[in-house]
Motif scaffolding. Structure first.
Motif, PDB file in Angstrom:
ATOM      1  N   ILE A  76      -0.276   4.805  -3.171  1.00 27.81           N
ATOM      2  CA  ILE A  76       0.247   4.011  -4.289  1.00 27.81           C
ATOM      3  C   ILE A  76       1.359   3.127  -3.736  1.00 27.81           C
ATOM      4  O   ILE A  76       2.302   3.628  -3.126  1.00 27.81           O
ATOM      5  N   VAL A  77       1.223   1.827  -3.934  1.00 29.93           N
ATOM      6  CA  VAL A  77       2.242   0.867  -3.521  1.00 29.93           C
ATOM      7  C   VAL A  77       2.740   0.176  -4.779  1.00 29.93           C
ATOM      8  O   VAL A  77       1.957  -0.408  -5.522  1.00 29.93           O
ATOM      9  N   ASP A  78       4.037   0.260  -5.019  1.00 33.85           N
ATOM     10  CA  ASP A  78       4.626  -0.335  -6.212  1.00 33.85           C
ATOM     11  C   ASP A  78       5.867  -1.138  -5.820  1.00 33.85           C
ATOM     12  O   ASP A  78       6.813  -0.581  -5.272  1.00 33.85           O
ATOM     13  N   GLY A  79       5.840  -2.423  -6.068  1.00 33.47           N
ATOM     14  CA  GLY A  79       6.986  -3.264  -5.767  1.00 33.47           C
ATOM     15  C   GLY A  79       7.008  -3.795  -4.346  1.00 33.47           C
ATOM     16  O   GLY A  79       7.910  -4.523  -3.973  1.00 33.47           O
ATOM     17  N   LEU A  80       6.018  -3.434  -3.552  1.00 35.30           N
ATOM     18  CA  LEU A  80       5.943  -3.884  -2.152  1.00 35.30           C
ATOM     19  C   LEU A  80       4.582  -4.518  -1.854  1.00 35.30           C
ATOM     20  O   LEU A  80       4.174  -4.598  -0.704  1.00 35.30           O
ATOM     21  N   GLU A  81       3.889  -4.958  -2.880  1.00 36.73           N
ATOM     22  CA  GLU A  81       2.520  -5.439  -2.730  1.00 36.73           C
ATOM     23  C   GLU A  81       2.381  -6.579  -1.731  1.00 36.73           C
ATOM     24  O   GLU A  81       1.404  -6.656  -1.009  1.00 36.73           O
ATOM     25  N   GLY A  82       3.341  -7.468  -1.665  1.00 38.43           N
ATOM     26  CA  GLY A  82       3.262  -8.580  -0.733  1.00 38.43           C
ATOM     27  C   GLY A  82       3.535  -8.183   0.705  1.00 38.43           C
ATOM     28  O   GLY A  82       3.262  -8.949   1.628  1.00 38.43           O
ATOM     29  N   THR A  83       4.054  -6.989   0.915  1.00 40.62           N
ATOM     30  CA  THR A  83       4.428  -6.535   2.252  1.00 40.62           C
ATOM     31  C   THR A  83       3.312  -5.722   2.910  1.00 40.62           C
ATOM     32  O   THR A  83       2.932  -5.985   4.037  1.00 40.62           O
ATOM     33  N   LEU A  84       2.805  -4.706   2.214  1.00 44.19           N
ATOM     34  CA  LEU A  84       1.739  -3.842   2.716  1.00 44.19           C
ATOM     35  C   LEU A  84       0.746  -3.578   1.586  1.00 44.19           C
ATOM     36  O   LEU A  84       1.148  -3.401   0.436  1.00 44.19           O
ATOM     37  N   SER A  85      -0.530  -3.499   1.911  1.00 43.18           N
ATOM     38  CA  SER A  85      -1.525  -3.180   0.886  1.00 43.18           C
ATOM     39  C   SER A  85      -1.860  -1.692   0.938  1.00 43.18           C
ATOM     40  O   SER A  85      -1.847  -1.070   2.003  1.00 43.18           O
ATOM     41  N   SER A  86      -2.187  -1.131  -0.208  1.00 44.48           N
ATOM     42  CA  SER A  86      -2.510   0.295  -0.272  1.00 44.48           C
ATOM     43  C   SER A  86      -3.782   0.608   0.508  1.00 44.48           C
ATOM     44  O   SER A  86      -3.884   1.659   1.141  1.00 44.48           O
ATOM     45  N   GLU A  87      -4.763  -0.292   0.498  1.00 43.34           N
ATOM     46  CA  GLU A  87      -6.002  -0.048   1.244  1.00 43.34           C
ATOM     47  C   GLU A  87      -5.760  -0.034   2.755  1.00 43.34           C
ATOM     48  O   GLU A  87      -6.343   0.772   3.478  1.00 43.34           O
ATOM     49  N   TRP A  88      -4.904  -0.909   3.238  1.00 39.84           N
ATOM     50  CA  TRP A  88      -4.591  -0.953   4.664  1.00 39.84           C
ATOM     51  C   TRP A  88      -3.878   0.331   5.089  1.00 39.84           C
ATOM     52  O   TRP A  88      -4.195   0.929   6.120  1.00 39.84           O
ATOM     53  N   ILE A  89      -2.901   0.765   4.282  1.00 35.26           N
ATOM     54  CA  ILE A  89      -2.170   2.008   4.582  1.00 35.26           C
ATOM     55  C   ILE A  89      -3.127   3.190   4.566  1.00 35.26           C
ATOM     56  O   ILE A  89      -3.089   4.046   5.448  1.00 35.26           O
ATOM     57  N   LYS A  90      -4.002   3.234   3.557  1.00 31.11           N
ATOM     58  CA  LYS A  90      -4.955   4.341   3.451  1.00 31.11           C
ATOM     59  C   LYS A  90      -5.858   4.399   4.676  1.00 31.11           C
ATOM     60  O   LYS A  90      -6.082   5.477   5.228  1.00 31.11           O
ATOM     61  N   SER A  91      -6.366   3.262   5.123  1.00 30.89           N
ATOM     62  CA  SER A  91      -7.237   3.274   6.301  1.00 30.89           C
ATOM     63  C   SER A  91      -6.472   3.735   7.542  1.00 30.89           C
ATOM     64  O   SER A  91      -7.009   4.463   8.383  1.00 30.89           O
ATOM     65  N   LYS A  92      -5.217   3.351   7.651  1.00 30.23           N
ATOM     66  CA  LYS A  92      -4.370   3.782   8.773  1.00 30.23           C
ATOM     67  C   LYS A  92      -4.150   5.297   8.732  1.00 30.23           C
ATOM     68  O   LYS A  92      -4.250   5.977   9.753  1.00 30.23           O
ATOM     69  N   ILE A  93      -3.863   5.847   7.559  1.00 33.68           N
ATOM     70  CA  ILE A  93      -3.639   7.290   7.397  1.00 33.68           C
ATOM     71  C   ILE A  93      -4.917   8.063   7.683  1.00 33.68           C
ATOM     72  O   ILE A  93      -4.901   9.067   8.420  1.00 33.68           O
TER      73      ILE A  93
END
Length: 161
Positions: free
Chosen positions: A31-48
């Motif tokens: 869940i990304v809230d307030g940082l959408e322009g910085t990192l996307s939740s899908e990108w973080i999820k794939s990294k994790i």
């Protein structure tokens, strides 16, 4: 402020020690809230998920729990140029109280009253000017992932081999 820092350093314990025992398949939710322009939740999820796979810890969309939830929240401040952020790693799973568990044996009844509880949690709070925000968030995510993997291996020592 020195007293506060010293007090907070000695007041925390690993309450989650042993809770990740036998858990080896996680549903990953970012869940990304307030940082959408910085990192996307899908990108973080794939990294994790990629890092979990590297350690042979499975992830699956087909299960609901245990849930590895990664929460990134940020808020830009007008008074101070930059963004305050919080990152939280938590594992959420079903649980039952000791009383209900022992009562089920006494009356020979199946367990029904499962709750959803946090088995593991680690949070960090930070601040960065917007120029270095992405870099600091990625560093904090890596630190959280390292702590999570270390705790997972501490609770599942045989999985290291």
């Amino acid at each position: 402020t020195v007293i506060f820092i010293i007090n907070s350093m000695f007041s925390q314990e690993n309450w989650h020690e042993g809770n990740l025992n036998t858990l080896n398949n996680f549903n990953v939710n970012v869940i990304v809230d307030g940082l959408e322009g910085t990192l996307s939740s899908e990108w973080i999820k794939s990294k994790i998920v990629e890092e979990l796979d590297e350690y042979k810890i499975q992830s699956s969309k087909n299960i609901g729990y245990p849930l590895l939830r990664i929460l990134l929240m940020g808020k830009s401040m007008i008074e101070v140029p930059g963004t305050y952020y919080i990152i939280e790693f938590s594992v959420i799973h079903h649980s039952v109280t000791i009383e209900e568990y022992s009562e089920s044996f006494t009356y020979n009844e199946p367990l029904k009253n499962f709750r959803v509880s946090k088995l593991y949690e680690h949070q960090s709070i930070g601040y960065s000017n917007n120029e270095y925000l992405r870099e600091r968030l990625l560093t904090a995510l890596d630190d959280h992932m390292t702590l999570f993997i270390s705790q997972w291996f501490a609770d599942n020592p045989r999985r290291q081999f």
